[in-house]
Design a protein around this motif. Structure first.
Motif, mmCIF file in Angstrom:
data_model
loop_
_atom_site.group_PDB
_atom_site.id
_atom_site.type_symbol
_atom_site.label_atom_id
_atom_site.label_comp_id
_atom_site.label_asym_id
_atom_site.label_seq_id
_atom_site.Cartn_x
_atom_site.Cartn_y
_atom_site.Cartn_z
ATOM 1 N N ALA A 1 14.752 -52.337 47.383
ATOM 2 C CA ALA A 1 13.929 -52.370 46.193
ATOM 3 C C ALA A 1 13.526 -53.685 45.610
ATOM 4 O O ALA A 1 14.565 -54.255 45.384
ATOM 5 C CB ALA A 1 14.275 -51.233 45.343
ATOM 6 N N LEU B 1 10.490 -48.448 43.311
ATOM 7 C CA LEU B 1 10.153 -48.143 44.643
ATOM 8 C C LEU B 1 10.230 -46.746 44.746
ATOM 9 O O LEU B 1 11.011 -45.913 44.674
ATOM 10 C CB LEU B 1 11.233 -48.870 45.609
ATOM 11 C CG LEU B 1 11.072 -48.554 47.090
ATOM 12 C CD1 LEU B 1 9.984 -49.574 47.751
ATOM 13 C CD2 LEU B 1 12.487 -48.719 47.761
ATOM 14 N N THR C 1 13.424 -43.680 42.958
ATOM 15 C CA THR C 1 13.129 -43.725 44.572
ATOM 16 C C THR C 1 13.944 -42.422 45.195
ATOM 17 O O THR C 1 13.036 -41.913 46.287
ATOM 18 C CB THR C 1 14.119 -44.864 45.048
ATOM 19 O OG1 THR C 1 13.686 -45.835 44.526
ATOM 20 C CG2 THR C 1 13.958 -44.852 46.587
#
Length: 336
Positions: free
Chosen positions: A221, A227, A257
């Motif tokens: 990331a 991300l 994420t």
């Protein structure tokens, strides 16, 4: 810069018990006043930060926070300092002397407090283990490969760079799609990806918006952006980078994420939480577990900071708690 940092820490309730103008002097000051934590610049006369950290770890082990500028060269040297035993680093904007640091006073105080709580004995053992592994000849065989490729999302913070490297270097080659979320500034995540790429058999790069990966590939990331997994089809996933902080105190956030992976990926999914301060990753672990994925947390005994794994375990959604050297094996057990 020393005066500015002293003022910021003192204003934040952290007494500064000594100062040093160079690395050589720093070692003597640490021996004399025995502080709980040391802030150390990379570039110093007589003895630089790398050499000073190495000597401190040998002569008077003390948690060290490196101060690093936002440059490619400093990023490389900063990772070397972590290899030598420094616990974490603080990226100072604007070069060697900058009032920009004053705007980051609260963050500096918080980081110093975190580093002071680090298990320095664990950090030293990790450094010795890395040296021993690097001196051994390469293994002739790897772990058993996965029957079906998995997606593995790894989250970490303080103490994480070396911990993530140890996990990835032991993963079965070419079988996983790997996403790594490490709390780290933007200037450092590309170099971190390069280190992981060199240490493992995976093709690992820093994430870019719209990037796609398949089995045997991984993304780190990007600092300063969340991300997310935006699409998953035929064993390949696509990611999206988000600049909006979404109310999180860290960016990238592990929770973001993991939650997006749990929502998007319908094949085997594994969430891993390694050493780090705070609660980031707890909600992500809950999301992965609820979606039917497997969840793993690093054990307290092998963490430099047992914060993130502790909070993940407290959710009741962690399937397995493993020592750091057993985490990659636990990931591989997802094959069963």
């Amino acid at each position: 810069m020393r005066g500015l940092i002293t003022d910021l820490l003192s204003d934040g309730g952290i007494p500064v018990v000594g100062e040093a103008a160079n690395g050589k002097e720093a070692i003597e000051v640490v021996k004399d006043v025995e502080p709980d934590v040391v802030t150390m610049d990379l570039e110093m006369p007589e003895l630089n930060g790398i050499e000073a950290v190495e000597r401190l770890m040998a002569e008077r082990p003390t948690p060290v926070l490196m101060l690093s500028a936002y440059t490619d060269d400093d990023a490389e040297v900063t990772f070397e300092a972590l290899d030598k035993g420094a616990v974490d680093f603080f990226a100072k904007p604007g070069g060697e002397v900058s009032m920009g640091v004053s705007r980051m006073g609260e963050q500096l105080v918080s980081t110093v407090q975190t580093v002071a709580d680090a298990d320095i004995d664990r950090s030293i053992l990790d450094r010795e283990d890395r040296r021993a592994r690097r001196s051994r000849p390469p293994e002739s065989s790897k772990q058993t490969a996965f029957e079906h490729p998995h997606t593995v999302v790894i989250g970490s913070s303080t103490g994480g760079p070396n911990a993530v490297e140890r996990v990835l270097e032991s993963l079965p080659s070419g079988d996983c799609r790997v996403l790594v979320v490490q709390h780290m500034p933007e200037a450092f995540t590309a170099r971190f990806a390069d280190r992981l790429d060199a240490a493992s058999e995976y093709d690992i790069t820093e994430a870019t918006d719209g990037a796609r990966i398949g089995p045997g590939e991984g993304l780190v990331a990007q600092g300063g952006r969340h991300l997310t997994v935006s699409n998953y089809r035929r064993g390949r996933l696509r990611v999206k980078l988000i600049e909006d902080d979404r109310g999180y105190t860290v960016q990238p956030a592990v929770d973001v994420t993991m939650a997006s992976a749990a929502e998007t990926i319908d094949d085997p999914l594994i969430g891993v939480i390694l050493t780090g301060m705070g609660a980031d990753g707890a909600d992500g672990i809950r999301a992965i577990h609820t979606a039917g994925g497997r969840t793993i947390a690093q054990s307290e005994d092998t963490c430099v900071i047992y914060g993130m794994p502790k909070r993940a375990v407290e959710t009741g959604h962690v399937d397995d708690i493993r020592d750091l050297d057993e985490v990659s094996a636990a990931i591989a057990e997802g094959n069963a």
